[in-house]
Design a protein around this motif. Sequence first.
Motif, PDB file in Angstrom:
ATOM      1  N   ASP A   1      35.493  31.670  40.868  1.00  0.00           N
ATOM      2  CA  ASP A   1      36.651  32.090  40.088  1.00  0.00           C
ATOM      3  C   ASP A   1      37.880  31.208  40.257  1.00  0.00           C
ATOM      4  O   ASP A   1      38.725  31.155  39.377  1.00  0.00           O
ATOM      5  N   ARG A   2      37.989  30.514  41.391  1.00  0.00           N
ATOM      6  CA  ARG A   2      39.256  29.854  41.698  1.00  0.00           C
ATOM      7  C   ARG A   2      39.212  28.341  41.844  1.00  0.00           C
ATOM      8  O   ARG A   2      40.262  27.698  41.826  1.00  0.00           O
TER       9      ARG A   2
ATOM     10  N   PRO B   1      39.778  24.864  41.377  1.00  0.00           N
ATOM     11  CA  PRO B   1      40.511  24.215  40.291  1.00  0.00           C
ATOM     12  C   PRO B   1      39.677  23.223  39.487  1.00  0.00           C
ATOM     13  O   PRO B   1      39.877  23.081  38.277  1.00  0.00           O
ATOM     14  N   SER B   2      38.742  22.567  40.116  1.00  0.00           N
ATOM     15  CA  SER B   2      37.977  21.549  39.388  1.00  0.00           C
ATOM     16  C   SER B   2      36.984  22.164  38.398  1.00  0.00           C
ATOM     17  O   SER B   2      36.451  21.453  37.553  1.00  0.00           O
TER      18      SER B   2
ATOM     19  N   LYS C   1      37.712  24.353  36.052  1.00  0.00           N
ATOM     20  CA  LYS C   1      38.416  24.928  34.902  1.00  0.00           C
ATOM     21  C   LYS C   1      37.675  24.678  33.586  1.00  0.00           C
ATOM     22  O   LYS C   1      37.434  25.610  32.814  1.00  0.00           O
TER      23      LYS C   1
ATOM     24  N   ARG D   1      34.322  26.660  33.365  1.00  0.00           N
ATOM     25  CA  ARG D   1      34.450  28.094  33.104  1.00  0.00           C
ATOM     26  C   ARG D   1      34.538  28.408  31.609  1.00  0.00           C
ATOM     27  O   ARG D   1      34.195  29.510  31.189  1.00  0.00           O
TER      28      ARG D   1
END
Length: 193
Positions: free
Chosen positions: A162-163, A165-166, A168, A171
């Motif tokens: 969920d978190r 950053p790479s 993004k 997702r």
Amino acid sequence: TKEGAERAKLAIDLEPSLSVGLFDLARLHALRGERDESERLLLQLTDSRMRNATAQQRMRIAGWFGDMDAVRAINATLPIEEADGFSNYASNYARALTGELDREATDAMAKGMTSLVPSPRFYTLMCQACTEIYAARGFPEEALGYFLKAADSVLIDIEWTDRCPSLKAVRALPGFAEGRRKVRQRVQAMWSL
């Protein structure tokens, strides 16, 4: 995750030599974007047995945030020991992440990392590493493929899912939500025991 972090803090308070708890808390802070707190915790890991793992964690965190100069600098500090599997893995991870390996070499490395692995958990970890590499390199479809392999195996890392950053762009792709659902169900089943 909150309950797990509280338990890790309690375990560290009760037994400060449980360095793995600091390692996990540092990782959690990094995934939440709290890089200064993550580094503060990693600096507490002074045990020489944790040096390589700590460096590799710093390298992954730098990669998550696109800081390829830091990835290169950390990689340069790692010992080069031809017979050491960790050294080989960390160096190849860094070189693939930063684009020093071309696409063909990266594909071969990813295939090698995920074949003939000793356990489902290690296989999943290698799939996560490949997901990070392809995401950082701007190949979200390939990253999604490795994420789905991890989700179909034993991935329980919902915070990373969920978190990170790479991930993004990954997702946003069709199929990611279904893979995330599998991870989430696995985590819920664990906590329901």
